[in-house]
Scaffold this active site. Structure first.
Site, PDB file in Angstrom:
ATOM      1  N   GLY A 165      -9.928  -1.727   5.553  1.00  0.00           N
ATOM      2  CA  GLY A 165      -9.173  -0.567   5.104  1.00  0.00           C
ATOM      3  C   GLY A 165      -8.057  -0.226   6.076  1.00  0.00           C
ATOM      4  O   GLY A 165      -7.375  -1.096   6.622  1.00  0.00           O
ATOM      5  N   SER A 166      -7.889   1.063   6.328  1.00  0.00           N
ATOM      6  CA  SER A 166      -6.729   1.541   7.093  1.00  0.00           C
ATOM      7  C   SER A 166      -6.678   1.058   8.529  1.00  0.00           C
ATOM      8  O   SER A 166      -5.641   1.180   9.185  1.00  0.00           O
ATOM      9  CB  SER A 166      -6.706   3.072   7.075  1.00  0.00           C
ATOM     10  OG  SER A 166      -6.553   3.549   5.748  1.00  0.00           O
ATOM     11  N   ALA A 167      -7.766   0.517   9.058  1.00  0.00           N
ATOM     12  CA  ALA A 167      -7.736   0.004  10.428  1.00  0.00           C
ATOM     13  C   ALA A 167      -6.709  -1.107  10.583  1.00  0.00           C
ATOM     14  O   ALA A 167      -6.146  -1.302  11.666  1.00  0.00           O
ATOM     15  CB  ALA A 167      -9.124  -0.498  10.830  1.00  0.00           C
ATOM     16  N   LYS A 171      -3.784  -1.160   9.424  1.00  0.00           N
ATOM     17  CA  LYS A 171      -2.430  -0.620   9.581  1.00  0.00           C
ATOM     18  C   LYS A 171      -1.959  -0.725  11.031  1.00  0.00           C
ATOM     19  O   LYS A 171      -0.757  -0.842  11.289  1.00  0.00           O
ATOM     20  CB  LYS A 171      -2.400   0.839   9.121  1.00  0.00           C
ATOM     21  CG  LYS A 171      -2.694   1.019   7.637  1.00  0.00           C
ATOM     22  CD  LYS A 171      -2.883   2.486   7.269  1.00  0.00           C
ATOM     23  CE  LYS A 171      -3.292   2.630   5.799  1.00  0.00           C
ATOM     24  NZ  LYS A 171      -3.612   4.018   5.438  1.00  0.00           N
ATOM     25  N   SER A 210      -2.593   8.232   7.935  1.00  0.00           N
ATOM     26  CA  SER A 210      -3.171   7.061   7.270  1.00  0.00           C
ATOM     27  C   SER A 210      -2.551   6.850   5.888  1.00  0.00           C
ATOM     28  O   SER A 210      -3.247   6.774   4.873  1.00  0.00           O
ATOM     29  CB  SER A 210      -4.698   7.194   7.156  1.00  0.00           C
ATOM     30  OG  SER A 210      -5.288   5.941   6.932  1.00  0.00           O
TER      31      SER A 210
END
Length: 690
Positions: free
Chosen positions: A312-314, A316, A367
């Site tokens: 997921g957003s990690a 980014k 995020s």
């Protein structure tokens, strides 16, 4: 013979000559036979004699010990008694088959009673009449005493012969469940079957060849070469980089999170970003290697290295870091985030909140999926894919643990489509492991060096000589040092006011990190599930001088699903305890400000504290309704709610719940409206409705 008749004298002389000739022939034959035996066939007879009085034994060496970095034993070998039988010796002097069967039947019954074995099954094994067979391995001291009594002629009218009690190695884990999935276990045959016990089995077991042993006529060993240099035969000792104190803290917090949020599983990795040494690696649920037979196979899995998940957003972090390093993105540049909804082809991508123009720091703090995908598309598929590879995704880290997953970046043989590139920018369509995520973040923390994670610190032989050491090894550079420092500074916004992980903030320290909240794919429909998530948080602390990288992953939490709300508090508590344990002092400036604020709160609330509160409530932190510290929350009122709703309310407020009873909430302590530190425990008492 002068007085004898000449004919009789000649007959006597003839008989004496014949007798002497026969004796001479016999003596000659004896000498010839002796010559043949001692000279011509001497070598073969000497070999036969040696075989009769000497035997070659295979002695299992003592298995090496596994230590933590401070010399605390995590796995040791202890000698426990085992009983074996020589059935030929047991039946010595018993000739008839009927009598032999009677002896074996009697021995089976009495041994079965002493050792808790089935007599009929034991009789079948003894009836094979082998010179060696195990009767029962790893017996108790009481069972050993009972067997010795059975072979003692002073106490038994019919002692059982041919029994031998000898020490046999047994693996023992003093920490019980501590690091169970990492250590693995050892089967009764002495073979490592999981974890490090399997991966390092050759080194831990030792390499003893067959040795010579001198026996008497009864077959008892009198002398063995194995006793002359025992240290040379023992298995090697292994010292790990794990720290028992930090490992215990990590497992404790992980288990508490799994029970609180009712997760399917969880994992955590704590490592030193400057060396790559792993200080803790834990999975939940775990198991006790001492009783591995009573555990589920699923609990033995080391989830931190075997389980893949969409980050997921990690992701980014790595998308933006690469864009900054390549020059396709500037630190102060603003990106239009389409008011929270963006259509790419026939796919609509949304943000949790509506945003207009955001800087890279704000994209990380808020995020924003749309901001990240625009950065990724500007970077381009080849560069993004190459960047993920540089950070170590899509390949094993090389830890000496069985079953390590490589993760998934894309299908082989083709490039990503535009939509695939877009969603990969914010962590969908790719999968990683917890250890991969931790090592990738460590490269940001240490200035752009991707280090091989180290789990085995040192291997020594029985004499204490170091055979090999784990030393830091840089696999490659991920981003330039200045970009890594910039990213670390930008990531501190995630844990500050307005970020998605304020629950991960550690008092006294600056924290740089990133949340991850990823929907899980539903195998039945091939689409993303609406109620199954992976929540994660990976952070660096202290951000200005990194000492720890901690990655927390919670699989399918039932209560809540946001990484900042669920994994953030776990990170905070593990980081706080680990920094205290390592003696890392907080920022002086923050400490003075915090002390002044604390003194003001104490002066303001001295008259309003309750007279008596339970021990688990920190009365020094209870303040009046008008004074609420930044790291405190107001305890919500859950009166009349059911257990699940009350638990959700406490979790949303950043508190843990200690549930007692069932039904509806009738009492909570501390009381509703009180102030308490984030992560404190609230006791909830439920009673059935009347």
């Amino acid at each position: 013979m002068k007085n004898l008749d000449p004919r009789r004298a000649r007959w006597i002389r003839l008989r004496m000559g014949i007798l002497s000739g026969l004796m001479g022939l016999g003596l000659g034959g004896f000498v010839a036979s002796a010559y043949r035996v001692q000279v011509e066939d001497g070598a073969s007879w000497r070999e036969t004699a040696e075989k009769q009085r000497q035997r070659r034994l295979h002695v299992e060496p003592k298995r090496g010990t596994i230590y933590d970095r401070n010399g605390m034993a995590l796995a040791v070998s202890v000698e426990v008694p085992s009983v074996s039988a020589d059935v030929v010796e047991m039946l010595h002097g018993v000739d008839t088959p009927v009598a032999q069967a009677d002896v074996l039947h009697d021995a089976s019954v009495r041994l079965g009673q002493a050792l808790g074995l089935d007599p009929s099954e034991l009789y079948t094994r003894l009836a094979t009449k082998h010179r060696f067979l195990w009767v029962k391995r790893r017996i108790t001291s009481g069972e050993a005493s009972a067997v010795r009594d059975l072979e003692d002629a002073k106490h038994q009218t019919r002692p059982i012969r041919g029994l031998t009690i000898e020490g046999e190695g047994h693996r023992y884990y003093p920490g019980r469940e501590l690091a169970g999935p990492v250590l693995g276990f050892v089967a009764p045959d002495g073979q490592g079957k999981d974890g490090l016990e399997l991966a390092l089995d050759d080194e831990l077991r030792g390499h003893l060849e067959d040795v010579k042993s001198l026996h008497d006529r009864a077959g008892h060993s009198l002398f063995s070469d194995a006793a002359t240099d025992q240290e040379a035969y023992e298995g090697h000792d292994v010292t790990l980089t794990l720290d028992e104190g930090i490992q215990h803290l990590a497992e404790q917090e992980l288990d508490a999170a799994q029970k609180t949020y009712e997760t399917k599983g969880a994992s955590i990795v704590v490592l030193d970003p400057n060396t790559g040494e792993i200080l803790a690696i834990a999975s939940s649920p775990g198991y006790n290697p001492n009783d591995y037979g009573e555990s589920d196979v699923d609990a033995r899995r080391d989830r931190a290295v075997t389980d893949r998940f969409e980050p997921g957003s990690a992701m980014k972090v790595f998308t933006i870091a690469t864009a900054l390093a390549n020059g396709t993105l500037q630190p102060t540049e603003t990106i239009f985030c389409e008011h929270g909804s963006y259509k790419l082809g026939n796919v609509t991508i949304s943000d949790t909140h509506e945003h207009d123009w955001l800087t890279p720091t704000q994209i990380l703090a808020k995020s924003s999926n749309i901001g990240a995908l625009k950065v990724g598309l500007a970077l381009g598929e080849p560069a993004l894919y190459a960047a993920f590879r540089r950070f170590g995704f899509g390949e094993p880290t090389g830890l000496p643990l069985p079953g390590e997953a490589a993760g998934v970046l894309r299908p082989r043989g083709r490039a990503w489509f535009e939509v695939e590139t877009a969603i990969a920018s914010f962590g969908q369509g790719v999968s990683v492991t917890t250890i991969q995520l931790a090592t990738a973040f460590a490269s940001i923390a240490n200035g752009g060096r991707l280090l091989e994670p180290i789990l085995v610190r040192r291997v020594t032989d029985g004499r204490g000589r170091v055979l090999r050491e784990g030393v830091p090894h840089v696999r490659r550079e991920t981003v330039p040092p200045q970009t890594a420092r910039l990213m670390t500074e930008m990531l501190t916004a995630v844990t500050e006011e307005g970020g998605t992980a304020v629950e991960a903030a550690v008092p006294g320290f600056r924290v740089a990190g990133k949340t991850g909240t990823a929907q899980k794919a539903d195998p039945a429909t091939g689409k993303y599930s609406v109620d199954r998530f992976t929540a994660s948080f990976t952070g660096v602390v202290p951000a200005d001088r990194p000492r720890l990288v901690i990655s927390v992953v919670l699989d399918e939490p039932t209560i809540g699903h946001y990484g900042g709300d669920l994994a953030g508090p776990v990170f905070r508590r593990v980081a706080e305890g680990s920094l205290r344990y390592l003696g890392v002092a907080p920022s002086q400036a923050f400490t003075r400000a915090d002390r002044a604020r604390q003194q003001a709160e104490d002066d303001h609330t001295a008259a309003s504290k309750p007279a008596s509160l339970p021990s688990f409530v920190d009365t020094a932190r209870i303040v009046s309704p008008m004074a609420l510290a930044p790291n405190e929350v107001r305890i919500p009122d859950a009166a009349g709610l059911g257990a699940r709703d009350a638990l959700k309310m406490m979790t949303a407020a950043g508190l843990l719940a200690d549930i007692e009873g069932s039904g509806h909430l009738v009492r909570q302590n501390p009381q509703a409206g009180s102030a308490a530190l984030k992560g404190s425990t609230v006791r909830l008492v439920f009673e059935p409705s009347s």
